[in-house]
Design a protein around this motif. Structure first.
Motif, PDB file in Angstrom:
ATOM      1  N   PHE A 149       0.808  -1.341   0.082  1.00 19.11           N
ATOM      2  CA  PHE A 149      -0.206  -0.217  -0.068  1.00 19.11           C
ATOM      3  C   PHE A 149       0.888   1.198   0.031  1.00 19.11           C
ATOM      4  O   PHE A 149       1.954   1.525   0.675  1.00 19.11           O
ATOM      5  CB  PHE A 149      -0.973   0.080   1.178  1.00 19.11           C
ATOM      6  CG  PHE A 149      -1.534   1.327   1.229  1.00 19.11           C
ATOM      7  CD1 PHE A 149      -2.993   1.548   0.534  1.00 19.11           C
ATOM      8  CD2 PHE A 149      -1.267   2.410   2.065  1.00 19.11           C
ATOM      9  CE1 PHE A 149      -3.656   2.702   0.902  1.00 19.11           C
ATOM     10  CE2 PHE A 149      -1.892   3.729   1.949  1.00 19.11           C
ATOM     11  CZ  PHE A 149      -2.992   3.704   1.327  1.00 19.11           C
ATOM     12  N   PHE A 150       0.604   2.096  -0.875  1.00 14.40           N
ATOM     13  CA  PHE A 150       1.110   3.697  -0.881  1.00 14.40           C
ATOM     14  C   PHE A 150       0.129   4.467  -1.808  1.00 14.40           C
ATOM     15  O   PHE A 150      -0.891   3.980  -2.164  1.00 14.40           O
ATOM     16  CB  PHE A 150       2.518   3.444  -1.437  1.00 14.40           C
ATOM     17  CG  PHE A 150       3.313   4.846  -1.262  1.00 14.40           C
ATOM     18  CD1 PHE A 150       3.328   5.375   0.176  1.00 14.40           C
ATOM     19  CD2 PHE A 150       3.872   5.461  -2.290  1.00 14.40           C
ATOM     20  CE1 PHE A 150       4.200   6.430  -0.025  1.00 14.40           C
ATOM     21  CE2 PHE A 150       4.537   6.590  -2.066  1.00 14.40           C
ATOM     22  CZ  PHE A 150       4.721   7.278  -0.680  1.00 14.40           C
ATOM     23  N   VAL A 151       0.447   5.925  -2.006  1.00 14.53           N
ATOM     24  CA  VAL A 151      -0.436   6.772  -2.383  1.00 14.53           C
ATOM     25  C   VAL A 151      -0.448   6.549  -3.898  1.00 14.53           C
ATOM     26  O   VAL A 151      -0.408   7.769  -4.565  1.00 14.53           O
ATOM     27  CB  VAL A 151      -0.238   8.121  -1.693  1.00 14.53           C
ATOM     28  CG1 VAL A 151      -0.587   8.001  -0.203  1.00 14.53           C
ATOM     29  CG2 VAL A 151       1.105   8.478  -1.757  1.00 14.53           C
ATOM     30  N   CYS A 157      10.288   3.112   1.112  1.00 15.97           N
ATOM     31  CA  CYS A 157      11.039   4.461   1.255  1.00 15.97           C
ATOM     32  C   CYS A 157      11.270   4.770   2.666  1.00 15.97           C
ATOM     33  O   CYS A 157      10.610   4.143   3.660  1.00 15.97           O
ATOM     34  CB  CYS A 157       9.913   5.486   0.736  1.00 15.97           C
ATOM     35  SG  CYS A 157       8.367   5.363   1.439  1.00 15.97           S
ATOM     36  N   PRO A 158      12.007   5.658   3.189  1.00 14.91           N
ATOM     37  CA  PRO A 158      11.806   6.030   4.451  1.00 14.91           C
ATOM     38  C   PRO A 158      10.547   6.497   5.214  1.00 14.91           C
ATOM     39  O   PRO A 158       9.628   6.863   4.437  1.00 14.91           O
ATOM     40  CB  PRO A 158      12.875   7.501   4.571  1.00 14.91           C
ATOM     41  CG  PRO A 158      13.603   7.159   3.401  1.00 14.91           C
ATOM     42  CD  PRO A 158      12.566   6.631   2.293  1.00 14.91           C
ATOM     43  N   ALA A 159      10.463   6.491   6.624  1.00 14.68           N
ATOM     44  CA  ALA A 159       9.247   6.668   7.300  1.00 14.68           C
ATOM     45  C   ALA A 159       8.675   8.192   7.060  1.00 14.68           C
ATOM     46  O   ALA A 159       7.440   8.260   6.652  1.00 14.68           O
ATOM     47  CB  ALA A 159       9.417   6.402   8.786  1.00 14.68           C
ATOM     48  N   ASP A 160       9.649   9.010   6.877  1.00 10.16           N
ATOM     49  CA  ASP A 160       9.253  10.279   6.965  1.00 10.16           C
ATOM     50  C   ASP A 160       8.532  10.815   5.256  1.00 10.16           C
ATOM     51  O   ASP A 160       7.754  11.439   5.162  1.00 10.16           O
ATOM     52  CB  ASP A 160      10.292  11.381   7.137  1.00 10.16           C
ATOM     53  CG  ASP A 160      11.404  11.424   6.345  1.00 10.16           C
ATOM     54  OD1 ASP A 160      11.609  10.078   5.757  1.00 10.16           O
ATOM     55  OD2 ASP A 160      12.261  12.275   6.320  1.00 10.16           O
ATOM     56  N   GLU A 179      -0.062  11.962   4.206  1.00  8.76           N
ATOM     57  CA  GLU A 179      -0.747  13.160   4.452  1.00  8.76           C
ATOM     58  C   GLU A 179      -1.098  14.134   3.356  1.00  8.76           C
ATOM     59  O   GLU A 179      -1.889  14.924   3.657  1.00  8.76           O
ATOM     60  CB  GLU A 179       0.435  13.745   5.641  1.00  8.76           C
ATOM     61  CG  GLU A 179       0.634  12.980   6.876  1.00  8.76           C
ATOM     62  CD  GLU A 179       1.571  13.481   7.786  1.00  8.76           C
ATOM     63  OE1 GLU A 179       2.132  14.360   7.328  1.00  8.76           O
ATOM     64  OE2 GLU A 179       1.966  12.900   8.804  1.00  8.76           O
ATOM     65  N   GLU A 180      -0.190  14.042   2.433  1.00  3.85           N
ATOM     66  CA  GLU A 180      -0.405  14.956   1.224  1.00  3.85           C
ATOM     67  C   GLU A 180      -1.574  14.509   0.468  1.00  3.85           C
ATOM     68  O   GLU A 180      -2.480  15.392  -0.162  1.00  3.85           O
ATOM     69  CB  GLU A 180       0.906  15.069   0.491  1.00  3.85           C
ATOM     70  CG  GLU A 180       1.991  15.804   1.178  1.00  3.85           C
ATOM     71  CD  GLU A 180       3.096  16.077   0.277  1.00  3.85           C
ATOM     72  OE1 GLU A 180       2.998  15.304  -0.732  1.00  3.85           O
ATOM     73  OE2 GLU A 180       4.387  16.272   0.825  1.00  3.85           O
ATOM     74  N   SER A 181      -1.668  13.222   0.272  1.00  4.21           N
ATOM     75  CA  SER A 181      -2.686  12.640  -0.833  1.00  4.21           C
ATOM     76  C   SER A 181      -4.084  12.025  -0.237  1.00  4.21           C
ATOM     77  O   SER A 181      -5.117  11.984  -0.819  1.00  4.21           O
ATOM     78  CB  SER A 181      -1.707  11.502  -1.527  1.00  4.21           C
ATOM     79  OG  SER A 181      -0.900  12.159  -2.124  1.00  4.21           O
ATOM     80  N   LEU A 182      -4.025  11.457   1.186  1.00  4.16           N
ATOM     81  CA  LEU A 182      -4.920  10.694   1.668  1.00  4.16           C
ATOM     82  C   LEU A 182      -6.237  11.530   2.157  1.00  4.16           C
ATOM     83  O   LEU A 182      -7.217  11.153   1.915  1.00  4.16           O
ATOM     84  CB  LEU A 182      -4.633   9.736   2.545  1.00  4.16           C
ATOM     85  CG  LEU A 182      -3.585   8.707   2.041  1.00  4.16           C
ATOM     86  CD1 LEU A 182      -3.245   7.523   3.142  1.00  4.16           C
ATOM     87  CD2 LEU A 182      -4.335   8.026   0.618  1.00  4.16           C
ATOM     88  N   PRO A 183      -6.007  12.647   2.843  1.00  2.00           N
ATOM     89  CA  PRO A 183      -6.860  13.519   3.461  1.00  2.00           C
ATOM     90  C   PRO A 183      -8.196  13.707   2.422  1.00  2.00           C
ATOM     91  O   PRO A 183      -9.401  13.650   2.904  1.00  2.00           O
ATOM     92  CB  PRO A 183      -6.519  14.891   3.806  1.00  2.00           C
ATOM     93  CG  PRO A 183      -5.129  14.273   4.145  1.00  2.00           C
ATOM     94  CD  PRO A 183      -4.600  13.228   3.013  1.00  2.00           C
ATOM     95  N   ALA A 184      -7.815  13.963   1.013  1.00  2.00           N
ATOM     96  CA  ALA A 184      -8.881  14.454   0.088  1.00  2.00           C
ATOM     97  C   ALA A 184      -9.594  13.101  -0.371  1.00  2.00           C
ATOM     98  O   ALA A 184     -10.851  13.258  -0.712  1.00  2.00           O
ATOM     99  CB  ALA A 184      -8.286  14.898  -1.061  1.00  2.00           C
ATOM    100  N   PRO A 244       2.667   4.860  13.821  1.00  2.00           N
ATOM    101  CA  PRO A 244       1.527   4.846  12.669  1.00  2.00           C
ATOM    102  C   PRO A 244       1.342   6.242  12.097  1.00  2.00           C
ATOM    103  O   PRO A 244       1.493   7.276  12.819  1.00  2.00           O
ATOM    104  CB  PRO A 244       0.332   4.442  13.366  1.00  2.00           C
ATOM    105  CG  PRO A 244       0.618   4.774  14.784  1.00  2.00           C
ATOM    106  CD  PRO A 244       2.190   4.708  15.101  1.00  2.00           C
ATOM    107  N   VAL A 245       0.806   6.358  11.114  1.00  2.00           N
ATOM    108  CA  VAL A 245       0.390   7.703  10.341  1.00  2.00           C
ATOM    109  C   VAL A 245      -1.060   8.012  10.555  1.00  2.00           C
ATOM    110  O   VAL A 245      -2.032   7.043  10.166  1.00  2.00           O
ATOM    111  CB  VAL A 245       0.519   7.695   8.747  1.00  2.00           C
ATOM    112  CG1 VAL A 245       0.276   8.952   8.120  1.00  2.00           C
ATOM    113  CG2 VAL A 245       2.188   7.524   8.739  1.00  2.00           C
TER     114      VAL A 245
END
Length: 318
Positions: free
Chosen positions: A174-176, A218-221, A228-233, A312-313
């Motif tokens: 899973f990723f954006v 990819c790194p955690a950050d 945080e940039e892609s999922l709220p929408a 967690p994010v």
């Protein structure tokens, strides 16, 4: 998968006399099958037992009293068997011998009752339906062959996503990326459509993925910032999202298979929870009770099966 059936207490009491159907009925409405008992009316077993007690108390002849005394016992056992696991309905319309109002809030797949329906629009099902060759309760498949488009995947999963209260998606990759954004946007919308029934207020669903996915790692950050940039929408109001990235432990369970794990059942994917631009298909299969218990335990945050040390994010709607 997984479909919700409401049961009239009076139907349950009548089912006691139909041993040819009772055992099949209980097997069909259980974890690991494609159908499950609705949590409406609440305490359906107690209500069926109360109906039997009324008959017992009104009987005048000893043999009739004995008969209804046995019925009280039988319906209690039958109710316990076929309602071992039920869906949850919050703020339900009080039971008044009618399913109409609650069906309007969120439709049932079927309503098992012998009484005359309140409306022809209600999916009332009787004993004749249970005995029919193509009865959905017994013939509903435990596996679906699905074209891996976002819409087709969501359509196949809609009964599960609308009926479950607690939901965890497990997909190591899973990723954006678009292939995940397309499917999860529909998954989230489908879940939110039932929020007013499945939760008292806002609820949090979970996604579990893997820290190390090889070339896509990819790194955690970087992972957290991307989410945080892609999922709220993508998140409708009323839903929050907790995303966990986990690691394998030495000589322990490997993170590989893809699941949706819920309070009413679970499914496993042959490929993944994402969509494909190709003419690709996947098999989605129900988990049996032992498998569901095992994987729910393994993918519960901070379980001993994996390393949960990465924070967690947490995502809220935009």
């Amino acid at each position: 998968m997984i479909h919700e059936y409401a049961v009239d207490p009076a139907f349950l009491l009548e089912l006691v006399d139909k041993q040819d159907l009772a055992s099949s009925f209980c097997r069909a409405l259980t974890i690991g099958s494609a159908c499950i008992t609705a949590g409406y009316p609440e305490d359906v077993g107690a209500k069926a037992r109360a109906l039997a007690l009324i008959q017992q108390e009104s009987a005048t002849e000893p043999k009739h009293k004995a008969k209804w005394q046995e019925r009280v016992k039988q319906v209690t056992e039958l109710a316990a068997e076929c309602t071992r696991t039920t869906t949850k309905r919050c703020n339900a319309i009080p039971w008044a011998q009618s399913f109409a109002g609650e069906h309007d809030r969120l439709p049932f797949e079927g309503i098992l009752s012998t009484r005359e329906p309140d409306s022809d629009a209600l999916p009332h099902r009787n004993f004749d339906w249970l005995r029919s060759r193509d009865c959905h309760l017994f013939a509903c498949p435990g596996s679906r062959l699905v074209h891996r488009s976002a819409k087709n995947l969501n359509d196949a999963l809609t009964p599960l996503l609308r009926n479950a209260s607690m939901i965890t998606f497990v997909d190591p990759y899973f990723f954006v990326e678009d292939r995940f954004r397309q499917t999860y946007k529909l998954y989230f919308d489908t879940i939110a459509q039932a929020n007013h029934v499945r939760a008292e207020a806002e609820r949090t669903i979970a996604i579990v993925c893997a820290v190390d996915t090889g070339k896509n790692s990819c790194p955690a950050d970087e992972f957290g910032n991307g989410c945080e940039e892609s999922l709220p929408a993508l998140l409708p109001n009323g839903l929050k999202l907790m995303i966990y990235r986990i690691r394998n432990l030495p000589s322990a369970q490997e993170i590989h298979n893809r699941y949706i794990l819920t309070d009413i059942g679970g499914v496993m994917f042959g490929h993944g929870t994402d969509s494909s631009v190709n003419a690709s298909y996947d098999n989605i299969s129900l988990l049996d009770p032992a498998s569901l218990t095992h994987w729910k335990s393994a993918y519960t945050p901070n379980s001993s099966a994996f390393d949960w040390s990465e924070p967690p994010v947490f995502i809220t709607p935009q």
